[in-house]
Write a protein that holds these residues in place. Structure first.
Motif, PDB file in Angstrom:
ATOM      1  N   GLY A  20      64.309 -84.745 -59.321  1.00  0.00           N
ATOM      2  CA  GLY A  20      65.281 -84.666 -60.535  1.00  0.00           C
ATOM      3  C   GLY A  20      66.335 -84.424 -60.266  1.00  0.00           C
ATOM      4  N   ASP A  21      67.103 -84.674 -59.020  1.00  0.00           N
ATOM      5  CA  ASP A  21      68.638 -84.662 -58.754  1.00  0.00           C
ATOM      6  C   ASP A  21      69.174 -85.816 -59.211  1.00  0.00           C
ATOM      7  OD1 ASP A  21      67.868 -82.059 -57.164  1.00  0.00           O
ATOM      8  OD2 ASP A  21      67.377 -83.471 -55.685  1.00  0.00           O
ATOM      9  N   ILE A  22      70.357 -85.747 -59.675  1.00  0.00           N
ATOM     10  CA  ILE A  22      71.293 -86.850 -59.957  1.00  0.00           C
ATOM     11  C   ILE A  22      71.782 -87.447 -58.622  1.00  0.00           C
ATOM     12  CG2 ILE A  22      73.413 -87.660 -61.064  1.00  0.00           C
ATOM     13  CD1 ILE A  22      72.570 -86.234 -63.637  1.00  0.00           C
ATOM     14  N   VAL A  23      71.380 -88.734 -58.273  1.00  0.00           N
ATOM     15  CA  VAL A  23      71.897 -89.334 -56.996  1.00  0.00           C
ATOM     16  C   VAL A  23      73.038 -90.264 -57.085  1.00  0.00           C
ATOM     17  CG1 VAL A  23      70.024 -88.702 -55.510  1.00  0.00           C
ATOM     18  CG2 VAL A  23      69.921 -90.581 -57.017  1.00  0.00           C
ATOM     19  N   ILE A  24      72.904 -90.996 -58.378  1.00  0.00           N
ATOM     20  CA  ILE A  24      73.949 -91.834 -58.919  1.00  0.00           C
ATOM     21  C   ILE A  24      74.442 -91.435 -60.294  1.00  0.00           C
ATOM     22  CG2 ILE A  24      74.824 -94.242 -59.455  1.00  0.00           C
ATOM     23  CD1 ILE A  24      72.447 -95.047 -57.419  1.00  0.00           C
ATOM     24  N   ALA A  25      75.704 -91.170 -60.094  1.00  0.00           N
ATOM     25  CA  ALA A  25      76.288 -90.410 -61.476  1.00  0.00           C
ATOM     26  C   ALA A  25      76.189 -91.162 -62.957  1.00  0.00           C
ATOM     27  CB  ALA A  25      77.833 -90.106 -61.286  1.00  0.00           C
ATOM     28  N   PRO A  26      75.890 -90.518 -63.816  1.00  0.00           N
ATOM     29  CA  PRO A  26      75.784 -91.407 -65.303  1.00  0.00           C
ATOM     30  C   PRO A  26      77.362 -91.802 -65.554  1.00  0.00           C
ATOM     31  CG  PRO A  26      75.024 -89.051 -64.990  1.00  0.00           C
ATOM     32  CD  PRO A  26      75.687 -89.397 -63.978  1.00  0.00           C
ATOM     33  N   LYS A  27      77.560 -93.195 -65.382  1.00  0.00           N
ATOM     34  CA  LYS A  27      78.823 -93.688 -65.471  1.00  0.00           C
ATOM     35  C   LYS A  27      78.744 -94.823 -66.127  1.00  0.00           C
ATOM     36  CE  LYS A  27      79.902 -94.620 -61.029  1.00  0.00           C
ATOM     37  NZ  LYS A  27      80.704 -94.610 -59.761  1.00  0.00           N
ATOM     38  N   TYR A  28      77.519 -95.655 -66.530  1.00  0.00           N
ATOM     39  CA  TYR A  28      77.415 -97.026 -66.865  1.00  0.00           C
ATOM     40  C   TYR A  28      77.009 -97.097 -67.974  1.00  0.00           C
ATOM     41  CZ  TYR A  28      77.525 -97.444 -61.477  1.00  0.00           C
ATOM     42  OH  TYR A  28      77.732 -97.344 -60.118  1.00  0.00           O
ATOM     43  N   ARG A  29      77.356 -97.904 -68.885  1.00  0.00           N
ATOM     44  CA  ARG A  29      77.067 -98.269 -69.955  1.00  0.00           C
ATOM     45  C   ARG A  29      75.739 -98.847 -70.264  1.00  0.00           C
ATOM     46  NH1 ARG A  29      81.852-101.411 -73.451  1.00  0.00           N
ATOM     47  NH2 ARG A  29      79.820-102.369 -74.330  1.00  0.00           N
ATOM     48  N   GLU A  30      75.082 -99.564 -69.112  1.00  0.00           N
ATOM     49  CA  GLU A  30      73.952 -99.896 -69.209  1.00  0.00           C
ATOM     50  C   GLU A  30      73.355 -99.997 -67.605  1.00  0.00           C
ATOM     51  OE1 GLU A  30      72.745-103.871 -71.154  1.00  0.00           O
ATOM     52  OE2 GLU A  30      74.625-103.646 -72.228  1.00  0.00           O
ATOM     53  N   ALA A  31      72.249 -99.741 -67.234  1.00  0.00           N
ATOM     54  CA  ALA A  31      71.596 -99.998 -66.057  1.00  0.00           C
ATOM     55  C   ALA A  31      70.253-100.311 -65.853  1.00  0.00           C
ATOM     56  CB  ALA A  31      72.029 -98.391 -65.310  1.00  0.00           C
ATOM     57  N   SER A  32      69.866-100.914 -64.723  1.00  0.00           N
ATOM     58  CA  SER A  32      68.357-101.395 -64.683  1.00  0.00           C
ATOM     59  C   SER A  32      67.710-100.695 -63.536  1.00  0.00           C
ATOM     60  CB  SER A  32      68.359-102.975 -64.682  1.00  0.00           C
ATOM     61  OG  SER A  32      68.673-103.195 -63.292  1.00  0.00           O
ATOM     62  N   SER A  33      66.446-100.861 -63.611  1.00  0.00           N
ATOM     63  CA  SER A  33      65.784-100.175 -62.379  1.00  0.00           C
ATOM     64  C   SER A  33      66.052-100.984 -61.117  1.00  0.00           C
ATOM     65  CB  SER A  33      64.224-100.295 -62.700  1.00  0.00           C
ATOM     66  OG  SER A  33      63.694 -99.625 -63.860  1.00  0.00           O
ATOM     67  N   PHE A  34      65.714-100.223 -60.162  1.00  0.00           N
ATOM     68  CA  PHE A  34      65.890-100.973 -58.653  1.00  0.00           C
ATOM     69  C   PHE A  34      64.947-101.892 -58.503  1.00  0.00           C
ATOM     70  CE2 PHE A  34      69.182 -97.885 -57.896  1.00  0.00           C
ATOM     71  CZ  PHE A  34      70.090 -98.360 -57.127  1.00  0.00           C
ATOM     72  N   SER A  35      65.517-102.917 -57.832  1.00  0.00           N
ATOM     73  CA  SER A  35      64.451-104.147 -57.476  1.00  0.00           C
ATOM     74  C   SER A  35      65.161-104.711 -55.927  1.00  0.00           C
ATOM     75  CB  SER A  35      64.379-105.294 -58.500  1.00  0.00           C
ATOM     76  OG  SER A  35      63.663-106.289 -57.761  1.00  0.00           O
ATOM     77  N   GLU A  36      64.419-104.582 -54.964  1.00  0.00           N
ATOM     78  CA  GLU A  36      64.750-105.196 -53.672  1.00  0.00           C
ATOM     79  C   GLU A  36      66.143-104.549 -53.184  1.00  0.00           C
ATOM     80  OE1 GLU A  36      64.461-109.811 -53.544  1.00  0.00           O
ATOM     81  OE2 GLU A  36      62.596-109.668 -54.309  1.00  0.00           O
ATOM     82  N   GLY A  37      66.137-103.226 -53.399  1.00  0.00           N
ATOM     83  CA  GLY A  37      67.270-102.496 -52.791  1.00  0.00           C
ATOM     84  C   GLY A  37      68.606-102.671 -54.006  1.00  0.00           C
ATOM     85  N   LEU A  38      68.646-103.239 -54.830  1.00  0.00           N
ATOM     86  CA  LEU A  38      69.640-103.313 -55.804  1.00  0.00           C
ATOM     87  C   LEU A  38      69.443-103.400 -57.092  1.00  0.00           C
ATOM     88  CD1 LEU A  38      71.643-106.453 -53.963  1.00  0.00           C
ATOM     89  CD2 LEU A  38      72.267-104.127 -53.763  1.00  0.00           C
ATOM     90  N   ALA A  39      70.286-102.762 -58.127  1.00  0.00           N
ATOM     91  CA  ALA A  39      70.358-102.585 -59.554  1.00  0.00           C
ATOM     92  C   ALA A  39      71.123-103.397 -60.380  1.00  0.00           C
ATOM     93  CB  ALA A  39      70.086-101.276 -59.925  1.00  0.00           C
ATOM     94  N   VAL A  40      70.925-103.728 -61.468  1.00  0.00           N
ATOM     95  CA  VAL A  40      71.985-104.443 -62.320  1.00  0.00           C
ATOM     96  C   VAL A  40      72.522-103.225 -63.150  1.00  0.00           C
ATOM     97  CG1 VAL A  40      72.673-106.131 -64.394  1.00  0.00           C
ATOM     98  CG2 VAL A  40      70.583-106.290 -62.776  1.00  0.00           C
ATOM     99  N   ILE A  41      74.007-103.190 -63.185  1.00  0.00           N
ATOM    100  CA  ILE A  41      74.779-102.206 -63.859  1.00  0.00           C
ATOM    101  C   ILE A  41      75.922-102.867 -64.777  1.00  0.00           C
ATOM    102  CG2 ILE A  41      74.268-100.034 -62.474  1.00  0.00           C
ATOM    103  CD1 ILE A  41      77.515-101.901 -62.261  1.00  0.00           C
TER     104      ILE A  41
END
Length: 333
Positions: A191-212
């Protein structure tokens, strides 16, 4: 290797061909879908059941509706209620639920009245229906709604991440997208925030990368939150088999994980990569290119689908046909 069969329609009835185009199951069903876990849903009259690859009925056609097999069970509908059959045709979960999702990681989300809970494959309620919403289990945790907020439970029904999010996704590759103050970031399973909430959109990780999304454009970050491919696309999809579909204005192509355009962003649309071929649209027609961007099958089709065992379903002049990887028809009416 297990043979792949493909549904066809002949004189108003459905049957199946193999990957050479030979009829394998005679067309005598009123409807038929693709095989999943060795069984396919068919209808006889208004009712649905399942057949095996020999064409034998293994689940009697006696249900109002039916869904593909997942993890050895299929959801079926009787008088607006949902239950489950196994691959011998036995109704292992009585049709008593108002809504139900497929099994995932051994449990299925089910709805009784207005509340969601989870059952196991014997139909036993392992997590009582008490949630306003419940998602599939992913990586041992499930997204649920308690009160007006979303949180995560484990397979015993214990809340492991408190319900405090307005919006969130299931876990993927150890991280989950959550919304905080109308921005999106990522939490880990503690439940720790590991990537700060700063994006207007974000997707789940897939193959090590995520769309933001940053500044109205789409790019990709890694699990540390580092920008790997800077936001310059008007649209981007998740990575799959090392490639991601991207768009600039109304044109589409594919990039690799270093952001190099492997397939130039010049097509009217692109779809999935399957068996090393990529379906692309040019001037309203679809064809297939290889990973070098060269047309292997010219764009002449109204619709296409992915290749499965060397065969793809296409629509040409309003008729469904099947082609091989040379673009030759193996089945057409």
């Amino acid at each position: 290797m297990e043979k792949v069969l493909y549904p066809i329609k002949l004189d108003g009835k459905y049957g199946y061909i193999d990957n050479t185009g030979k009829i394998s199951i005679e067309p005598n069903f009123d409807y038929a879908e693709e095989f999943s876990e060795g069984l396919a849903m068919v209808s006889i009259g208004e009712n649905f059941g399942f057949i095996n690859k020999e064409g034998d009925i293994v689940v009697e056609a006696e249900y109002d509706d039916a869904y593909d097999f997942r993890e050895g069970l299929a959801m079926v509908e009787v008088n607006g209620k949902y239950g489950c059959v196994d691959n011998t045709g036995k109704l292992v979960v009585k049709a008593e639920y108002d809504e139900a999702y497929d099994f995932s990681e051994g449990l299925a989300a089910v709805k009784l009245g207005y509340k969601w809970g989870y059952i196991d494959k014997e139909g036993k309620a392992v997590i009582e229906p008490k949630f306003l919403y419940a998602d599939d289990f992913k990586e041992d945790l499930a997204l649920v709604q308690s009160g007006g907020k979303l949180g995560y439970i484990d397979k015993l029904g214990k809340e492991v991440i408190g319900a405090k999010y307005d919006y969130a996704y299931g876990f993927s590759e150890g991280l989950a997208v959550v919304q905080v103050n109308s921005k999106y970031g990522y939490i880990n399973k503690s439940g720790d925030i590991v990537i700060a909430p700063k994006y207007r959109e974000a997707s789940s990780f897939s193959e090590g990368l995520a769309v933001i999304e940053g500044n109205g454009k789409y790019g990709f970050i890694n699990a540390k939150g580092e920008m790997i491919i800077s936001p310059k696309y008007d649209w981007a999809d998740n990575f799959y088999e090392g490639f991601a579909a991207v768009a600039i204005k109304e044109k589409y192509g594919f990039i690799d994980k270093s952001g190099v355009e492997i397939i130039p962003v010049k097509f009217d649309n692109v779809d999935t990569i399957s068996e090393d071929l990529i379906s692309v649209e040019v001037n309203g027609k679809w064809g297939y290119i290889n990973k070098a961007g060269k047309f292997i099958i010219e764009p002449i089709f109204d619709e296409v689908s992915k290749f499965v065992d060397g065969v793809a379903k296409v629509v040409f002049e309003n008729r469904t046909r099947y082609i091989n990887k040379n673009g030759d028809y193996i089945w057409k009416l």
